[in-house]
Every structure is written in structure tokens, then in C-alpha cells.
Design an enzyme around this catalytic site. Structure first.
Site, PDB file in Angstrom:
ATOM      1  N   VAL A 160       0.753  -1.220  -0.076  1.00 29.28           N
ATOM      2  CA  VAL A 160      -0.061  -0.051  -0.058  1.00 29.28           C
ATOM      3  C   VAL A 160       0.923   1.154   0.011  1.00 29.28           C
ATOM      4  O   VAL A 160       0.348   2.424  -0.688  1.00 29.28           O
ATOM      5  CB  VAL A 160      -0.852  -0.069   1.254  1.00 29.28           C
ATOM      6  CG1 VAL A 160      -0.205   0.268   2.391  1.00 29.28           C
ATOM      7  CG2 VAL A 160      -2.197   1.171   1.075  1.00 29.28           C
TER       8      VAL A 160
ATOM      9  N   ALA B 109       5.619  -4.709   7.491  1.00 32.34           N
ATOM     10  CA  ALA B 109       4.125  -4.806   6.913  1.00 32.34           C
ATOM     11  C   ALA B 109       4.300  -4.258   5.456  1.00 32.34           C
ATOM     12  O   ALA B 109       4.953  -3.358   5.531  1.00 32.34           O
ATOM     13  CB  ALA B 109       3.000  -4.579   7.942  1.00 32.34           C
ATOM     14  N   ASP B 110       3.638  -4.876   4.656  1.00 30.41           N
ATOM     15  CA  ASP B 110       3.214  -4.094   3.443  1.00 30.41           C
ATOM     16  C   ASP B 110       1.763  -3.564   3.307  1.00 30.41           C
ATOM     17  O   ASP B 110       1.665  -2.561   2.488  1.00 30.41           O
ATOM     18  CB  ASP B 110       3.360  -5.214   2.385  1.00 30.41           C
ATOM     19  CG  ASP B 110       4.634  -5.598   2.225  1.00 30.41           C
ATOM     20  OD1 ASP B 110       5.345  -5.275   1.062  1.00 30.41           O
ATOM     21  OD2 ASP B 110       5.085  -6.375   2.785  1.00 30.41           O
ATOM     22  N   ASN B 111       0.987  -3.965   4.314  1.00 30.26           N
ATOM     23  CA  ASN B 111      -0.367  -3.347   4.189  1.00 30.26           C
ATOM     24  C   ASN B 111      -1.306  -3.446   5.502  1.00 30.26           C
ATOM     25  O   ASN B 111      -1.041  -4.813   6.032  1.00 30.26           O
ATOM     26  CB  ASN B 111      -1.172  -4.002   3.005  1.00 30.26           C
ATOM     27  CG  ASN B 111      -2.405  -3.091   2.366  1.00 30.26           C
ATOM     28  OD1 ASN B 111      -2.834  -2.247   3.246  1.00 30.26           O
ATOM     29  ND2 ASN B 111      -2.687  -3.208   1.216  1.00 30.26           N
TER      30      ASN B 111
ATOM     31  N   ALA C 291      -0.864  -7.520   6.580  1.00 30.02           N
ATOM     32  CA  ALA C 291      -0.539  -8.427   5.479  1.00 30.02           C
ATOM     33  C   ALA C 291       1.264  -7.931   5.566  1.00 30.02           C
ATOM     34  O   ALA C 291       1.665  -7.061   5.615  1.00 30.02           O
ATOM     35  CB  ALA C 291      -0.898  -7.796   4.245  1.00 30.02           C
TER      36      ALA C 291
END
Length: 366
Positions: free
Chosen positions: A111, A259-261, A269
Site C-alpha cells: 500500500v 508490513a506491506d499493508n 499483511a
């Protein structure tokens, strides 16, 4: 997106905190006109910087995972757009929109990249200013993505470091675990979760870090181990499947992940295997902390059910450094990420403060 409260925990941050820049590796080189990124697929055997000249180059290095890590790909995508603007001063709003959407498809789960490049759209839609003025504002905005990441990262690591001192009063040294690579190779500064480990070490508060190899792309053994060796940080490398046994036998204090999202409710995520660690932490009564820039929190999704999980090629599982290690006809499922439910998370540590998942949503502007 800024939260309602901008909080430096137990500030001000002392000048000595993570002051020695020679202890970290550089993920990119940028002088305002030229951008080169470290080809992380060649690590740890070769350190080679490759040029990124435009959006197409940025897409390719992100998609191929020559660069990776949510904060870093946001910066590389933004600087790719900036260099494109520098080469072509003709401002065609539809073309720019197409390039933005194109960049987002390079890593759809992340994100930070989406948030960074879509920040151009309100500028492009501004009424009452000329195209030249819009172009100048776009260039200023994209450059700020790069400079702001450096500033906010130091605050993030200070806040996270302070949370550990508060959660474990009187503890002199910490034993921690992490997965994937969340250090200077995933950002343009010290990193997120691995940056906290570096902070603990720099303050003489780290006993040992357990580093998961992180199959199938081996970011732990290739990247995180490389960073920790460079910084002379005490660690032990383990396979992903050793995590539970390490928790049972080695008195871990906490697990730190990136975290990526992150959804509004705190569902997180991150690299595949993170959910496994959170479940194990719950069983072993170990604190579990995602360490994330606030830009990673996605105000547009209410829960992890809405996060799109990228699935990657079977060859990444069947091959190591290009060498086939299994039967090429094996059926493969290769999700790059998983989602950790909020109820397994102790706190989410950010550059704007540290919150339990239940308290996080109150900080997110609608």
C-alpha cells in the site's frame, strides 16, 4: 494520510540515536538527477547498483524484486515518476494516471507504493493553476516522498525502541526474532523491524536476534544476514520451520516484523510466514509487534479480507539461484504474503505513536 495525533514517544530523540550511518548499507543512490538502486537479487555475493531512469525502469526493478520492501518501493516508484517528469515536461494528466496505475501493478499488495504515487492525483486535479505550476508541485511532492521517509524512519525506530523499554521494565538485553528483510535494504534509512533490532544493538540492549531464512526468496539469509554481518550485530540464522522450537527453548522476548499493508482494524499483511509467527507467539505468550510507517496503514480497507495477496511464479519455489531443486512439473502455490489477524498482535508500532489494534482505528482520519 496523517493520524489525529503526531506523537514522539518519550521525546525528544537524542542526537546520538542511530547516529553512525557507516553501520548501514545503502539501498539506493540519488543525487537529485540520477537514481541507482542496489540489485538485491545479486546479494550477498555481489554489490551492484543499476540505473533507474524512468517509470518503466522503476516498474521493472520493483516487479523483479531487484528492489523490495514497502518503504523502498514507494520511494523508487516515486523517484521513477520524478525522473520521468524531468525528462518530459509535457504534462498530460491521462498519461500520468496511466503511469501511476502501471506502477501500482508492480507489487499490488504494497500500500505504501499506491499511497505515494496516487498522492499526485489531487495535484493534477487542482483548478486555477497552470500545467507548469502543477508539474512543479508534482516534482516537489515526489521528492518529498524520499526526504520524508528518512525523517519519519528515525521517529518510527525511536517510538518502537521506547515501546520495548516500557513493555519490559528493567530488562537489560532483549532476545528477538524477525522474518524477511526490513532493514536498510527495505528502506532508504535504517529500516522498520530490523531497524529496531539495530537500535537495540546500538544502545547495547540486544542479546541476540533470531533471523528466519524466509523461503522461498530467502530474504533472511541473503539480505538480513548480510546487513547484520555488516553491522556486527549478534544473530543466529534459522530455517522458517525452526521458529516454534526456538521460541520454546530460547526465551524470546518478542517478535518484530514489518508490513506491506495494514487494514483499519489492525489486520496486517506481511511476508508469507508472518501469520505463522503470530500464532506461535500467542501459544508461547510472546509479544508480537508489526513495526510500520503510518503510511502503510490503509484507511480504505476495513479488514484483512480486503487485502489483495500477490501470488508469484512457481519457479521461485522450485529454483534457488536459478538452480532447479525440485521436479519442474511439481504443482506449486506461492503466495508472497499472508495476513495476521489483529487479535494476534500486541501493538502496532508507528512513527506517530504505538497502539493496540483496537486503538489504532481511532487514530485514522476518515
Amino acid at each position: 494520510m496523517a493520524p489525529k495525533i503526531n506523537k514522539i514517544v518519550n521525546g525528544p530523540i537524542p542526537d546520538s540515536f542511530l547516529a553512525d550511518e557507516t553501520k548501514r548499507l545503502d539501498s539506493l543512490k540519488f543525487d537529485g538527477q540520477r537514481l541507482e538502486v542496489l540489485d538485491q537479487l545479486l546479494l550477498p555475493h555481489e554489490f551492484k547498483y543499476i540505473p533507474v531512469n524512468d517509470v518503466s525502469d522503476a516498474f521493472n526493478v520493483i516487479k523483479s524484486m531487484q528492489v523490495r520492501g514497502a518503504p523502498l518501493i514507494a520511494v523508487v516508484g516515486s523517484l521513477g515518476l520524478l525522473l520521468e517528469f524531468n525528462k518530459n515536461s509535457e504534462l498530460n494528466i491521462e498519461t500520468i494516471r496511466e503511469k501511476i496505475e502501471y506502477l501500482i501493478t508492480s507489487r499490488p499488495t504494497a500500500v505504501d507504493l499506491r499511497n505515494s504515487v496516487t498522492g499526485l492525483i489531487p495535484i493534477l486535479e487542482t483548478e486555477g493553476i497552470t500545467d507548469d505550476e502543477k508539474l512543479a508541485k508534482c516534482q516537489e511532492y515526489l521528492l518529498n516522498v524520499y526526504t520524508a521517509e528518512k525523517l519519519q524512519n528515525r521517529i518510527l525506530l525511536w517510538n518502537a525502541y521506547q515501546e520495548l523499554l516500557t513493555a519490559f521494565p528493567g530488562k537489560e538485553k532483549f532476545t528477538v526474532m524477525t522474518i524477511c528483510n526490513t532493514g536498510s535494504l527495505a528502506t532508504v534509512s535504517w529500516g522498520t523491524a530490523l531497524g529496531v533490532i539495530r537500535a537495540l544493538h546500538s544502545e547495547n540492549r540486544l542479546n541476540l536476534a533470531y533471523v528466519l531464512e524466509t523461503r522461498p526468496y530467502n530474504q533472511g539469509i541473503r539480505l538480513t544476514a548480510t546487513e547484520l554481518l555488516h553491522g556486527q550485530v549478534p544473530f543466529k540464522l534459522i530455517t522458517d520451520s525452526m521458529a516454534a522450537w526456538a521460541m520454546k527453548n530460547h526465551q524470546l522476548d518478542c517478535v518484530l516484523v514489518g508490513a506491506d499493508n495494514v487494514a483499519r482494524n489492525g489486520d496486517t499483511a506481511n511476508k508469507i510466514g508472518t501469520y505463522m509467527l503470530a500464532v506461535l507467539c500467542k501459544h508461547h505468550n510472546i509479544n508480537f509487534y508489526p513495526v510500520v510507517p503510518f503510511t502503510t496503514i490503509n484507511k480504505n480497507i476495513s479488514s484483512g479480507e480486503e487485502i489483495k495477496i500477490e501470488e508469484r511464479a512457481a519457479s521461485e519455489l522450485l529454483r534457488v539461484n536459478g538452480v532447479l531443486v525440485g521436479n519442474s512439473e511439481c504443482p506449486v502455490w506461492n503466495p508472497a504474503f499472508d495476513v495476521t489477524p489483529a487479535h494476534l498482535i500486541t501493538k502496532i508500532l508507528t512513527d506517530f505513536g504505538n497502539w493496540s489494534p483496537a486503538a489504532l482505528e481511532e487514530q485514522i482520519p476518515r
